[in-house]
Motif scaffolding. Structure first.
Motif, PDB file in Angstrom:
ATOM      1  N   VAL A  84      44.339  46.461  53.023  1.00  0.00           N
ATOM      2  CA  VAL A  84      45.703  46.866  52.721  1.00  0.00           C
ATOM      3  C   VAL A  84      46.715  45.976  53.439  1.00  0.00           C
ATOM      4  N   THR A  86      46.538  42.612  54.027  1.00  0.00           N
ATOM      5  CA  THR A  86      46.758  41.307  53.397  1.00  0.00           C
ATOM      6  C   THR A  86      46.830  41.450  51.885  1.00  0.00           C
ATOM      7  N   SER A  87      46.465  42.613  51.364  1.00  0.00           N
ATOM      8  CA  SER A  87      46.398  42.898  49.933  1.00  0.00           C
ATOM      9  C   SER A  87      45.486  41.942  49.183  1.00  0.00           C
ATOM     10  N   ASN A  88      44.590  41.282  49.898  1.00  0.00           N
ATOM     11  CA  ASN A  88      43.553  40.487  49.239  1.00  0.00           C
ATOM     12  C   ASN A  88      42.242  41.259  49.298  1.00  0.00           C
TER      13      ASN A  88
END
Lengths: 337, 529, 302
Positions: A84, A86-88
């Motif tokens: 959550v 780095t949203s990668n």
């Protein structure tokens, strides 16, 4: 000989069990952390409906065993989930942070080995003399200062005062974003790109943090080398070799050192594995985007997918090195049953 | 785009060992050292903290923005003009002609409508800034409409102060995104947010070239932007350790340091030949929260005693001399309606008398939750010493920032050191959180800061609800001022400090200004010599 | 047998001890004699004793209350009033250093007291009993060994709440696996000796054999490891402090002192340097002591 390999196979079979234990412990840590994982995503100000919806999206409403089963199931399909912070995907993050740590740890272990081993041998040969004691104090000193102090003092000295080394970070501004990532290891990638300048820059940025880590690890390597060497120097074959009138250097390096090299490799391999778990403190001071920083930031934000994924990678690395060392030991050392 | 050769041409060839030759970064590249590990998205519909907002504001434009010279007014950015209907429910905006996105597409009312609808439909953290005007997923397409390429019409649910809507639209979430480009990257019904998290599609001065989480952000000029910047590139590097930031600034590896500690700033001030500073207050307030669930803290006299026991000036002067100022009211300085009254100062005798009046002449024991980071940990210790002087024995409980927040959000603390940054440039943002509490139950849907300290003051709560509907701007401002004075005396918040953001830059950096609250920190005029 | 009275030294060094006690004391004395000959190790021992005495006598030696703040006089240079200067809240660093010794050394002792018995028992049981018990215990040990150490400690501290107690528990949690491994390895070599076989024939229970005969044999190598680990404990505590999760203010733990003061390293360098020197001296002393003990207790590595 057969029994030797059979027990190795048993060790190999234990790896998945250990990994499962690792996932379980990490998962439980995530659940007892007094940090609401939703906070990291939506922040403090979000209205209740956003908070609740996010909680549903993360599957946090399901019972704990169900959450765990879902995670393990995804894991078996090679899906580590999404971070959550780095949203990668966690895979993508690890592919970026792990090479940075790998590069640093590798250089550090090389430095620690190249300095620590000869020092250990020298200390053993000069046992009890001033040299022995001086080596002991020099090595132990590196292991007696908090590593962030070592790092800050190193920055002050080599970067700010002497100007010999570049500052924190992985590369200079001029090279930022210039090398296409292939392996994620900047030094290798710049060579692939055929860019000598970028290579030089990347290595120069590694020298200082790697040096700090190396100094910290050196104490252990030198100490073990010394102990093994003393053992070997008192061995019969060394006495025989001496009696045959071989030159002292030859006796030390060919006979005694040759004899301890396997045990030494084991020690070095495990030290290397320790370095690969990422050194958050060193990474923070040197702004190094490595696994240690990733793990810490994720942990303190209760970003548990990231923590689980990174812990698994670290654990797996450790286990693989452990196995390799074990196999090497069994293969090379005739004394093992 | 900047080529490799161009960058290298500006630096001399360097010998292997000496990095002195790198002492200055290339002239057309600005390097900023900053802590950016709080960045989780750069999508305007999602971004909601300081580092993210600053970057987004440099890449996008909004319809309107506060007038930096006169914050009580708004001026047009992408909007040329705007009108409000008689009944106060319909707002019509005319878009400036000739403006272009980075992609070359013209900026139309359709894009503006799409951006607001998108924020509502995605419903991420900052969406409430827009949805509080009655927009929902279902009615967004009907109530936010482009009637022609140059006209945007918004229909709000009830009549409120127009300035309130304008200030809300000037928040980062009001940024106008390029509909065609964004939707070309959409996956499923994500409205392009998966892509826009780490890309930009705006009409601002800059475009986002790359964002590597916990590592760096790179901006390059937008060829179609409203103004050509003097720099070819802005590189924001994540430098977590302030000492490392200062060292790099001294060595010239970074041009601007954004997170120096007060003592480092002091050292920079002492070297005017090497550094210049730019500082401005932020809407970030640090206060001591007192949970009125605790029977002692429920007594107004005890809360007064604590407010009179704190050494506001001593703490500010010694612990946070350059990074905070004393501020004792809930609307931050620089906002419309702010007051700078400071009714409290350290008066041990008075505080003791108040405690005695509350029937607690010997004090009591209490816990104080605070984040383990600096300067909060130092301030917590100073508060502990202050309160010890009037007989209140404080036990400090420090924790990781988010853990402390989790505890406060669940109302499980007694006292806490908390922070509040305003969500948008309107006093209602703070008036709401510090006053409105319509349901003090555990399952309340509206968990404001007042709710978090279990405090329900019906008078102030009602006044805050009414003030936002006041259409007479002067009356509205006056109401906020009077509410602040009442809150100072009655509330369980000991407002203490307001943050000052200070950037320290090398002497050769010019035109970089930390923007005052009404404005956003822009890199457009920055250049190096 | 002569009539001259036996000196204590002779009694200790006799080749024909008359009692078990005499033999044990004699062995200890010989070890001490060997140890005394090692200058560096003696220096380590004396330093450790000195540090313990200084910490215990902190209330007598301190010139100030370690918690009293004086914001107006923060970050002062060493002077007659404040021998080692003042910290970021104007507290006397010299007094904090003395009281901090109690916290830091206390932490070290507490961790050791937790870890050594735990590791010893797990290792000895695993090694002696073997079979399924061994496999289960060693898998658990592996899990903790494979865990990134600092992260495990950090997670543990964050999960409870930062402070000295949880730091002790957290460091102990990360430190026990090597002890278990060490004890297991020692036990495996002891298990099959004639001596243990002889005890077993007398009908002693498994528990009794482990406690009375296996555990004591492992203690030697464990003591060495403990002394060498003491410096790691201090350093881990400091690293936790660096991440904001160590002993919490106003507790004057050395690691936290240096961690909170590191931001002054550029301008007021003496503030972080003084606890740094304390940590350095203590760690080095523990290391030298451990090295010396190893030389004595494990003659193979001499």
């Amino acid at each position: 000989m057969k029994g030797r390999w059979r027990s190795l196979a048993a060790t190999l079979a234990s790896v998945p069990i250990t990994l499962f234990g690792l996932v379980l412990v990490t998962f439980l840590i995530g659940r007892v952390m007094p940090i609401d994982p939703v906070l990291a995503i939506v922040g403090d100000r979000a209205p209740m409906d956003v908070v609740e919806r996010t909680r549903l999206e993360l599957g946090l409403d399901k019972p704990l065993p169900v959450q765990f089963a879902i995670y393990v199931n995804n894991l078996l399909h090679g899906d580590l989930g999404r971070s959550v912070m780095t949203s990668n995907t966690v895979w993508a993050d690890i592919a970026r942070f792990f090479p940075a740590t790998l590069e640093l740890a590798t250089l550090a272990i090389l430095m620690a080995m190249l300095i620590g081993v000869p020092l250990g041998v020298l200390a053993a040969v000069r046992q009890g003399t001033r040299t022995d004691q001086a080596i002991r104090v020099i090595c132990l000193a590196g292991h007696s200062v908090p590593i962030f102090v070592l790092a800050l003092v190193s920055l002050l000295l080599f970067y700010a005062t002497l100007g010999w080394a570049p500052g924190p970070g992985r590369q200079s501004v001029a090279y930022e974003d210039m090398v296409t990532p292939v392996t994620g290891l900047l030094s290798i990638d710049s060579l692939i790109a055929g860019d000598y300048g970028a290579f030089r820059d990347a290595v120069a940025h590694m020298l200082q943090p790697a040096g700090v880590l190396a100094y910290f690890s050196m104490a252990y390597i030198a100490r073990m080398t010394r102990a093994f060497m003393l053992d070997a120097l008192h061995g019969e074959y060394v006495t025989t070799a001496r009696a045959k009138g071989l030159s002292p250097l030859r006796v030390i390096w060919r006979h005694a050192f040759g004899n301890i090299s396997v045990r030494l490799v084991t020690v070095i391999a495990l030290t290397y594995a320790g370095l690969l778990e990422g050194a958050v403190v060193t990474e923070t001071v040197f702004s190094w985007p490595g696994l240690g920083q990733y793990l810490t930031v994720s942990l303190l934000n209760a970003d548990m997918n990231a923590v689980l994924g990174a812990t698994l990678v670290v654990g797996l690395t450790y286990l693989v090195f452990n196995l390799l060392a074990d196999a090497l030991y069994r293969l090379m050392d005739p004394r093992v049953r | 785009m900047l080529t490799r050769r161009a960058v290298l041409a500006s630096t001399a060839a360097t010998p292997f060992l000496s990095y002195a030759a790198f002492a200055d970064t290339p002239k057309d590249v600005l390097v900023m050292g900053k802590q950016i590990d709080d960045l989780i998205s750069l999508d305007p519909a999602e971004v909601f903290e300081f580092s993210g907002s600053e970057i987004v504001d440099n890449c996008y434009e909004r319809l309107i923005r506060p007038n930096p010279d006169k914050p009580t007014e708004v001026i047009g950015a992408l909007a040329e003009s705007w009108t409000v209907s008689e009944d106060g429910l319909t707002y019509t905006f005319k878009i400036k002609p000739g403006r272009k996105f980075a992609s070359g597409n013209p900026v139309t009312a359709e894009d503006a409508a799409f951006s607001l609808q998108r924020a509502v439909k995605l419903n991420k953290s900052p969406a409430f800034i827009i949805t509080q005007f009655g927009f929902t997923k279902e009615n967004a397409d009907a109530r936010i409409r482009a009637t022609d390429p140059a006209t945007l019409v918004l229909t709000v649910a009830e009549k409120q102060a127009p300035s309130f809507l304008f200030y809300c639209l000037s928040a980062t979430v009001g940024a106008v995104v390029d509909k065609a480009v964004t939707m070309s990257h959409a996956q499923g019904d994500d409205l392009g947010t998966g892509w826009l998290k780490s890309a930009s599609a705006g009409s601002g001065v800059w475009v986002l070239r790359s964002w590597k989480p916990s590592e760096s952000v790179v901006l390059e000029p937008n060829p179609n932007g409203p103004q050509a910047p003097k720099l070819k590139r802005v590189l924001i590097r994540h430098v977590p350790d302030p000492s490392a930031q200062f060292l790099q600034l001294k060595q010239g590896d970074i041009d601007i340091a954004r997170n120096l500690s007060p003592d480092q700033i002091k050292a920079a001030v002492a070297a005017p030949d090497a550094f210049t500073l730019s500082a401005a207050t932020r809407s970030y307030i640090m206060y001591l929260g007192m949970n009125t669930k605790n029977p002692n803290l429920a007594k107004p006299a005890v809360r007064q005693a604590i407010k009179w026991a704190l050494d506001y000036d001593g703490i500010q002067k010694n612990i946070v001399p350059t990074t905070y100022k004393v501020h004792q009211s809930f609307v931050p300085e620089g906002f419309p309606g702010a007051i700078d009254d400071q009714p409290f100062r350290r008066d041990v005798a008075k505080a003791k008398a108040l405690l005695a009046e509350a029937g607690l002449p010997d004090g009591f024991e209490i816990t104080l939750d605070h984040a383990a980071t600096q300067p909060t940990a130092d301030i917590a210790q100073a508060i502990q010493a202050n309160l010890a002087d009037i007989g209140i024995k404080v036990k400090l409980i420090s924790g990781e920032g988010r853990a402390v927040l989790t505890k406060i959000r669940a109302r499980q603390h007694e006292m806490s050191i908390s922070n509040w940054g305003s969500d948008y440039f309107d006093p209602h943002s703070n008036a709401e959180t510090f006053n409105i509490n319509t349901d003090n139950g555990e399952n309340s849907r509206q968990r404001t800061s007042a709710w978090r300290v279990s405090w329900l003051d019906k008078d102030l709560s009602d006044r805050a609800i009414a003030a936002v509907k006041e259409t007479d701007q002067a009356k509205r401002i006056a109401e906020y001022q009077s509410m602040q004075r009442d809150s100072q005396q009655r509330s369980p918040f000991a407002m203490m400090l307001q943050n000052i953001e200070t950037a320290v830059m090398r002497k050769n950096v010019h035109g970089f200004v930390v923007a005052p609250l009404a404005d956003t920190t822009s890199y457009v005029n920055t250049y190096k010599t | 047998m002569s009539d001259t009275p036996l000196s204590l030294r002779d009694w200790l060094l006799t080749d024909t001890p008359e009692s078990r006690r005499q033999a044990a004391w004699g062995r200890l004395y010989r070890l001490w004699r060997d140890f005394r000959g090692n200058g560096l190790a003696m220096a380590g021992l004396i330093t450790v004793i000195l540090l313990i005495v200084l910490s215990l006598a902190a209330p007598l030696l301190a010139t100030h209350d370690p918690a009293t703040q004086n914001l107006a006089n923060r970050l002062a240079k060493p002077s007659a009033a404040h021998w080692l200067g003042t910290d970021e809240l104007g507290r006397d660093v010299y007094s904090r250093l003395l009281f901090g010794g109690r916290v830091t050394l206390g932490m070290v002792v507490a961790v050791v007291l937790l870890v050594a018995p735990l590791g010893l028992v797990i290792g000895c049981v695993a090694g002696y009993v073997g079979g399924a018990a061994d496999r289960i215990l060693m898998r658990v040990t592996d899990v903790f060994l494979a865990f990134p150490r600092l992260i495990l400690a950090l997670a543990f501290v964050a999960a409870i709440k930062p402070g000295v107690t949880s730091a002790i528990a957290a460091i102990a949690l990360t430190a026990w696996p090597p002890y278990a491994r060490l004890a297991r390895a020692e036990t495996l070599t002891i298990r099959n000796t004639d001596y243990i076989a002889a005890v077993r024939i007398t009908g002693a229970s498994g528990l009794r054999i482990i406690l009375r005969h296996v555990v004591p044999m492992c203690i030697g190598s464990l003591v060495v490891r403990v002394t060498l680990d003491m410096s790691s404990i201090i350093l881990t505590a400091a690293a936790l402090g660096f991440l904001g999760m160590g002993a919490q203010p106003p507790s004057p733990e050395w690691g936290s002192m240096i961690a909170t003061a590191r931001r002054f390293i550029l301008e007021q360098w003496w503030v972080p340097t003084i606890p740094g020197i304390a940590i350095f001296v203590a760690s080095l002393a523990f290391n030298l002591l451990g090295d010396g003990l190893r030389d004595v207790l494990d003659p193979k590595q001499r």
